[in-house]
Scaffold this motif. Structure first.
Motif, PDB file in Angstrom:
ATOM      1  N   PRO A   1       7.982  -6.228   2.473  1.00 50.76           N
ATOM      2  CA  PRO A   1       6.792  -6.178   1.613  1.00 50.76           C
ATOM      3  C   PRO A   1       6.557  -7.490   0.868  1.00 50.76           C
ATOM      4  O   PRO A   1       7.494  -8.159   0.437  1.00 50.76           O
ATOM      5  CB  PRO A   1       7.103  -5.046   0.634  1.00 50.76           C
ATOM      6  CG  PRO A   1       8.581  -4.901   0.657  1.00 50.76           C
ATOM      7  CD  PRO A   1       9.059  -5.386   1.984  1.00 50.76           C
ATOM      8  N   LEU A   2       5.283  -7.819   0.731  1.00 53.07           N
ATOM      9  CA  LEU A   2       4.864  -8.954  -0.088  1.00 53.07           C
ATOM     10  C   LEU A   2       4.948  -8.566  -1.557  1.00 53.07           C
ATOM     11  O   LEU A   2       4.954  -7.375  -1.885  1.00 53.07           O
ATOM     12  CB  LEU A   2       3.414  -9.332   0.240  1.00 53.07           C
ATOM     13  CG  LEU A   2       3.184 -10.010   1.583  1.00 53.07           C
ATOM     14  CD1 LEU A   2       1.703 -10.036   1.907  1.00 53.07           C
ATOM     15  CD2 LEU A   2       3.760 -11.412   1.573  1.00 53.07           C
ATOM     16  N   PRO A   3       4.961  -9.534  -2.462  1.00 53.31           N
ATOM     17  CA  PRO A   3       4.897  -9.196  -3.891  1.00 53.31           C
ATOM     18  C   PRO A   3       3.601  -8.446  -4.201  1.00 53.31           C
ATOM     19  O   PRO A   3       2.597  -8.597  -3.499  1.00 53.31           O
ATOM     20  CB  PRO A   3       4.904 -10.565  -4.577  1.00 53.31           C
ATOM     21  CG  PRO A   3       5.441 -11.519  -3.571  1.00 53.31           C
ATOM     22  CD  PRO A   3       5.084 -10.961  -2.225  1.00 53.31           C
ATOM     23  N   SER A   4       3.608  -7.660  -5.250  1.00 51.13           N
ATOM     24  CA  SER A   4       2.416  -6.902  -5.646  1.00 51.13           C
ATOM     25  C   SER A   4       1.241  -7.834  -5.922  1.00 51.13           C
ATOM     26  O   SER A   4       1.420  -8.949  -6.410  1.00 51.13           O
ATOM     27  CB  SER A   4       2.705  -6.088  -6.912  1.00 51.13           C
ATOM     28  OG  SER A   4       3.697  -5.142  -6.642  1.00 51.13           O
TER      29      SER A   4
ATOM     30  N   ALA B   1       0.848  -1.191   0.000  1.00 51.20           N
ATOM     31  CA  ALA B   1       0.000   0.000   0.000  1.00 51.20           C
ATOM     32  C   ALA B   1       0.883   1.240   0.000  1.00 51.20           C
ATOM     33  O   ALA B   1       2.012   1.210   0.490  1.00 51.20           O
ATOM     34  CB  ALA B   1      -0.916  -0.002   1.223  1.00 51.20           C
ATOM     35  N   GLY B   2       0.385   2.320  -0.540  1.00 49.52           N
ATOM     36  CA  GLY B   2       1.167   3.552  -0.660  1.00 49.52           C
ATOM     37  C   GLY B   2       1.708   4.066   0.657  1.00 49.52           C
ATOM     38  O   GLY B   2       2.791   4.657   0.696  1.00 49.52           O
ATOM     39  N   TRP B   3       0.995   3.838   1.747  1.00 50.58           N
ATOM     40  CA  TRP B   3       1.433   4.337   3.055  1.00 50.58           C
ATOM     41  C   TRP B   3       2.358   3.350   3.772  1.00 50.58           C
ATOM     42  O   TRP B   3       2.715   3.550   4.914  1.00 50.58           O
ATOM     43  CB  TRP B   3       0.237   4.679   3.942  1.00 50.58           C
ATOM     44  CG  TRP B   3      -0.777   3.591   4.027  1.00 50.58           C
ATOM     45  CD1 TRP B   3      -0.774   2.531   4.893  1.00 50.58           C
ATOM     46  CD2 TRP B   3      -1.920   3.429   3.212  1.00 50.58           C
ATOM     47  NE1 TRP B   3      -1.848   1.726   4.660  1.00 50.58           N
ATOM     48  CE2 TRP B   3      -2.585   2.267   3.630  1.00 50.58           C
ATOM     49  CE3 TRP B   3      -2.474   4.165   2.171  1.00 50.58           C
ATOM     50  CZ2 TRP B   3      -3.752   1.804   3.045  1.00 50.58           C
ATOM     51  CZ3 TRP B   3      -3.641   3.701   1.584  1.00 50.58           C
ATOM     52  CH2 TRP B   3      -4.267   2.545   2.022  1.00 50.58           C
ATOM     53  N   HIS B   4       2.769   2.269   3.101  1.00 49.80           N
ATOM     54  CA  HIS B   4       3.717   1.316   3.675  1.00 49.80           C
ATOM     55  C   HIS B   4       5.138   1.527   3.164  1.00 49.80           C
ATOM     56  O   HIS B   4       6.023   0.741   3.465  1.00 49.80           O
ATOM     57  CB  HIS B   4       3.302  -0.123   3.346  1.00 49.80           C
ATOM     58  CG  HIS B   4       2.032  -0.542   4.008  1.00 49.80           C
ATOM     59  ND1 HIS B   4       1.376  -1.689   3.652  1.00 49.80           N
ATOM     60  CD2 HIS B   4       1.283   0.025   4.981  1.00 49.80           C
ATOM     61  CE1 HIS B   4       0.286  -1.819   4.385  1.00 49.80           C
ATOM     62  NE2 HIS B   4       0.214  -0.784   5.192  1.00 49.80           N
TER      63      HIS B   4
END
Length: 186
Positions: free
Chosen positions: A119-122, A101-104
């Motif tokens: 982060p997980l893959p998209s 997410a953008g805020w991560h």
């Protein structure tokens, strides 16, 4: 994981998963038992007051942490990370798996030293066990209802979360993803 262990010698490394979900006045509908061939009456609401429940869980355990916040952005994510870091036991370093997410974005956040974001893959929500927690909360406690105002939404979400936490073993079964349990570092 080996790099994280090398960067934090002597720390107990714990794997956590994080996500946030929007809950609002408009409850969702789910399947219900009703007379065959007849559609059950349902309630619908067009109001839009909502909040976000930020949560982190340790896969395969009942260990969880959650905060209800008014919106989801970098500022509220920092508040969550700060409070999450405070609840960690001394000497624990948390590897926090989350979506993109953008805020991560780690570059836009002040991440406490006791947390590493992973982060997980998209476009792979199925890899995050917290998604199953949201589904359970919505289907079990928050469906088929209309809430009058923001305070009622907050109260309903907190009550639902507390009921879930009180169900011993439920979070363990919801979050026990084999690929995460096998990777836990002692």
């Amino acid at each position: 994981m080996q790099t994280i262990a090398a960067e934090h010698p002597g720390a107990c490394i714990q794997l956590w998963c994080q996500d946030e979900a929007r809950f609002g006045q408009k409850g969702r509908t789910t399947r219900v038992w009703y007379e065959r061939g007849v559609r059950p009456p349902g309630i619908v609401d067009q109001r839009y007051k909502s909040l976000y429940l930020f949560a982190a869980c340790r896969p395969g355990t009942d260990d969880v942490f959650a905060l209800a916040l008014p919106r989801a952005d970098a500022g509220t994510m920092e508040v969550f990370l700060e409070h999450f870091a405070r609840q960690l036991a001394p000497g624990v370093h948390a590897v926090l798996i989350l979506d993109q997410a953008g805020w991560h974005d780690e570059r836009a956040l002040h991440v406490p030293a006791t947390i590493t974001l992973l982060p997980l893959p998209s476009a792979s929500p199925q890899l995050n066990p917290v998604e199953r927690v949201w589904l359970y909360l919505r289907e079990r406690y928050l469906s088929h209802r209309v809430l009058d105002h923001y305070g009622a939404v907050l109260e309903a979400v907190c009550r639902a979360w507390n009921k879930l936490v009180d169900e011993k073993g439920r979070l363990t079964t919801l979050t026990a993803y084999p690929y995460l349990i096998a990777s836990e570092i002692p």
